[in-house]
Design an enzyme around this catalytic site. Structure first.
Site, PDB file in Angstrom:
ATOM      1  N   ARG A 103       1.147  -1.302  -0.082  1.00 26.18           N
ATOM      2  CA  ARG A 103       0.024  -0.083  -0.013  1.00 26.18           C
ATOM      3  C   ARG A 103       0.881   1.332   0.233  1.00 26.18           C
ATOM      4  NH1 ARG A 103      -4.412   1.399   4.674  1.00 26.18           N
ATOM      5  NH2 ARG A 103      -2.732   1.725   5.859  1.00 26.18           N
ATOM      6  N   THR A 107      -0.377   7.906  -1.397  1.00 27.34           N
ATOM      7  CA  THR A 107      -1.957   7.679  -2.146  1.00 27.34           C
ATOM      8  C   THR A 107      -2.700   6.614  -1.382  1.00 27.34           C
ATOM      9  OG1 THR A 107      -1.020   6.069  -3.566  1.00 27.34           O
ATOM     10  CG2 THR A 107      -0.482   8.012  -4.026  1.00 27.34           C
ATOM     11  N   ASP A 198       0.414  -2.849  12.120  1.00 27.86           N
ATOM     12  CA  ASP A 198       0.808  -3.523  10.664  1.00 27.86           C
ATOM     13  C   ASP A 198       1.127  -4.947  10.734  1.00 27.86           C
ATOM     14  OD1 ASP A 198       2.610  -4.242   8.468  1.00 27.86           O
ATOM     15  OD2 ASP A 198       2.643  -1.870   8.025  1.00 27.86           O
ATOM     16  N   ASP A 201       4.394  -6.330   9.039  1.00 25.64           N
ATOM     17  CA  ASP A 201       5.582  -6.252   9.900  1.00 25.64           C
ATOM     18  C   ASP A 201       5.436  -6.997  11.327  1.00 25.64           C
ATOM     19  OD1 ASP A 201       6.792  -4.444   8.357  1.00 25.64           O
ATOM     20  OD2 ASP A 201       5.794  -2.443   9.346  1.00 25.64           O
TER      21      ASP A 201
HETATM   22  C1  PRP Z   1      -1.517  -4.390   4.513  1.00 25.76           C
HETATM   23  C2  PRP Z   1      -2.552  -5.589   4.407  1.00 25.76           C
HETATM   24  C3  PRP Z   1      -3.284  -5.369   3.159  1.00 25.76           C
HETATM   25  C4  PRP Z   1      -3.316  -3.961   3.124  1.00 25.76           C
HETATM   26  C5  PRP Z   1      -4.650  -3.334   3.612  1.00 25.76           C
HETATM   27  O1  PRP Z   1      -0.518  -4.721   3.619  1.00 25.76           O
HETATM   28  O2  PRP Z   1      -1.791  -6.833   4.735  1.00 25.76           O
HETATM   29  O3  PRP Z   1      -2.664  -6.101   2.091  1.00 25.76           O
HETATM   30  O4  PRP Z   1      -2.383  -3.340   3.756  1.00 25.76           O
HETATM   31  O5  PRP Z   1      -4.955  -1.923   3.430  1.00 25.76           O
HETATM   32  P1  PRP Z   1      -6.143  -1.340   2.242  1.00 25.76           P
HETATM   33  O6  PRP Z   1      -7.229  -2.225   2.667  1.00 25.76           O
HETATM   34  O7  PRP Z   1      -6.208  -0.169   2.694  1.00 25.76           O
HETATM   35  O8  PRP Z   1      -5.403  -1.793   0.918  1.00 25.76           O
HETATM   36  P2  PRP Z   1       0.729  -3.777   3.265  1.00 25.76           P
HETATM   37  O9  PRP Z   1       0.502  -2.869   2.229  1.00 25.76           O
HETATM   38  O10 PRP Z   1       1.052  -3.069   4.791  1.00 25.76           O
HETATM   39  O11 PRP Z   1       2.155  -4.667   3.013  1.00 25.76           O
HETATM   40  P3  PRP Z   1       2.791  -5.883   3.650  1.00 25.76           P
HETATM   41  O12 PRP Z   1       1.583  -7.008   3.628  1.00 25.76           O
HETATM   42  O13 PRP Z   1       3.873  -6.281   2.705  1.00 25.76           O
HETATM   43  O14 PRP Z   1       2.998  -5.347   5.032  1.00 25.76           O
HETATM   44  N1  URA Z   2      -2.538  -2.531   6.769  1.00 27.01           N
HETATM   45  C1  URA Z   2      -2.211  -3.173   8.202  1.00 27.01           C
HETATM   46  O1  URA Z   2      -1.290  -4.175   8.263  1.00 27.01           O
HETATM   47  N2  URA Z   2      -2.765  -2.553   9.236  1.00 27.01           N
HETATM   48  C2  URA Z   2      -3.883  -1.648   9.177  1.00 27.01           C
HETATM   49  O2  URA Z   2      -4.321  -1.299  10.369  1.00 27.01           O
HETATM   50  C3  URA Z   2      -4.208  -1.204   7.798  1.00 27.01           C
HETATM   51  C4  URA Z   2      -3.358  -1.744   6.820  1.00 27.01           C
END
Ligand code: PRP
Ligand code: URA
Length: 207
Positions: A103, A107, A198, A201
């Site tokens: 994400r 944006t 997160d 993470d």
């Molecule tokens: C997180 C989560 C989703 C997304 C959700 O991933 O695992 O994929 O954010 O957010 P949204 O509904 O607003 O799109 P992230 O982008 O943090 O990537 P990661 O799993 O690699 O940490």
């Molecule tokens: N992605 C995450 O991992 N946590 C949140 O709360 C939102 C997006």
């Protein structure tokens, strides 16, 4: 409109409490994601199509059932990986097709960086991502799975925000959403509140 199913079960509430705690270390966090996903998958697989098979027990022949459709699991990297093995435990023959999105912090739009689909899509797909926040990643993931040709798609997440659920339902009214919890709201950085922080993470210890 397809249903939004929020799990109401004492075990789910118990595991969620451990998961949300900021002091829970990564290995315990991963354990809770796994346990919650087992329960989520149990619920999400209720309507899988079956066919009758003849089985011979030590006593007699009897009619049993087996799952007929090819099932694809589509974990959205990274955090969706934390859910994948739990579903494979319940459906050992499931195929795993990865999708990579992160994400964009400014944006909030999902940015695709990996896709691994074959020529022949399965009939059924479960898109896996612990967090459904704005809904952008889920919508884009489901778009790609649909474009691939899968007809029967479900979204499985650990925690969902109401804002994201609305968006996914508008974009994909025929896709049921299964969540262990539907939380209160998104904060100004589009994090789920109360949430768990997160997910990626915390699963991969990259805070
Ligand atoms: C997180 C989560 C989703 C997304 C959700 O991933 O695992 O994929 O954010 O957010 P949204 O509904 O607003 O799109 P992230 O982008 O943090 O990537 P990661 O799993 O690699 O940490
Ligand atoms: N992605 C995450 O991992 N946590 C949140 O709360 C939102 C997006």
């Amino acid at each position: 409109m397809s249903p939004v199913v929020e799990l109401e079960h004492p075990l789910v509430k118990h595991y969620l409490g451990i998961l949300r705690d900021k002091d829970t270390p990564p290995h315990i966090f991963r354990d809770q994601i796994r346990r919650l996903t087992l329960l989520l998958a149990y619920e999400a697989t209720r309507s899988l199509p079956l066919e009758n098979i003849e089985v011979e027990t030590p006593l007699c022949k009897t009619t049993c059932a087996q799952i007929v459709s090819r099932i694809g699991l589509v974990p959205i990297l990274r955090a969706g990986l934390g859910m994948c093995e739990a579903v494979q435990e319940l459906i050992p023959a499931a195929e795993v097709w990865h999708l990579g999105f992160y994400r964009d912090e400014d944006t909030l739009q999902p940015v695709e960086y990996y896709q691994k689909f074959s020529e022949h899509p399965p009939e059924t797909a479960f898109v896996l991502d612990p967090m459904l926040a704005t809904g952008g990643s889920a919508i884009e993931g489901i778009n790609m799975v649909r474009k691939w040709g899968v007809t029967n798609v479900s979204m499985l997440c650990t925690i969902a925000a109401p804002e994201g659920i609305d968006k996914v339902q508008q974009a994909h009214p025929d896709v049921p959403i299964f969540a262990c919890a539907i939380d209160d709201h998104l904060n100004e950085k589009a994090y789920i509140v109360p949430g768990l922080g997160d997910a990626g993470d915390r699963i991969f210890n990259t805070l």
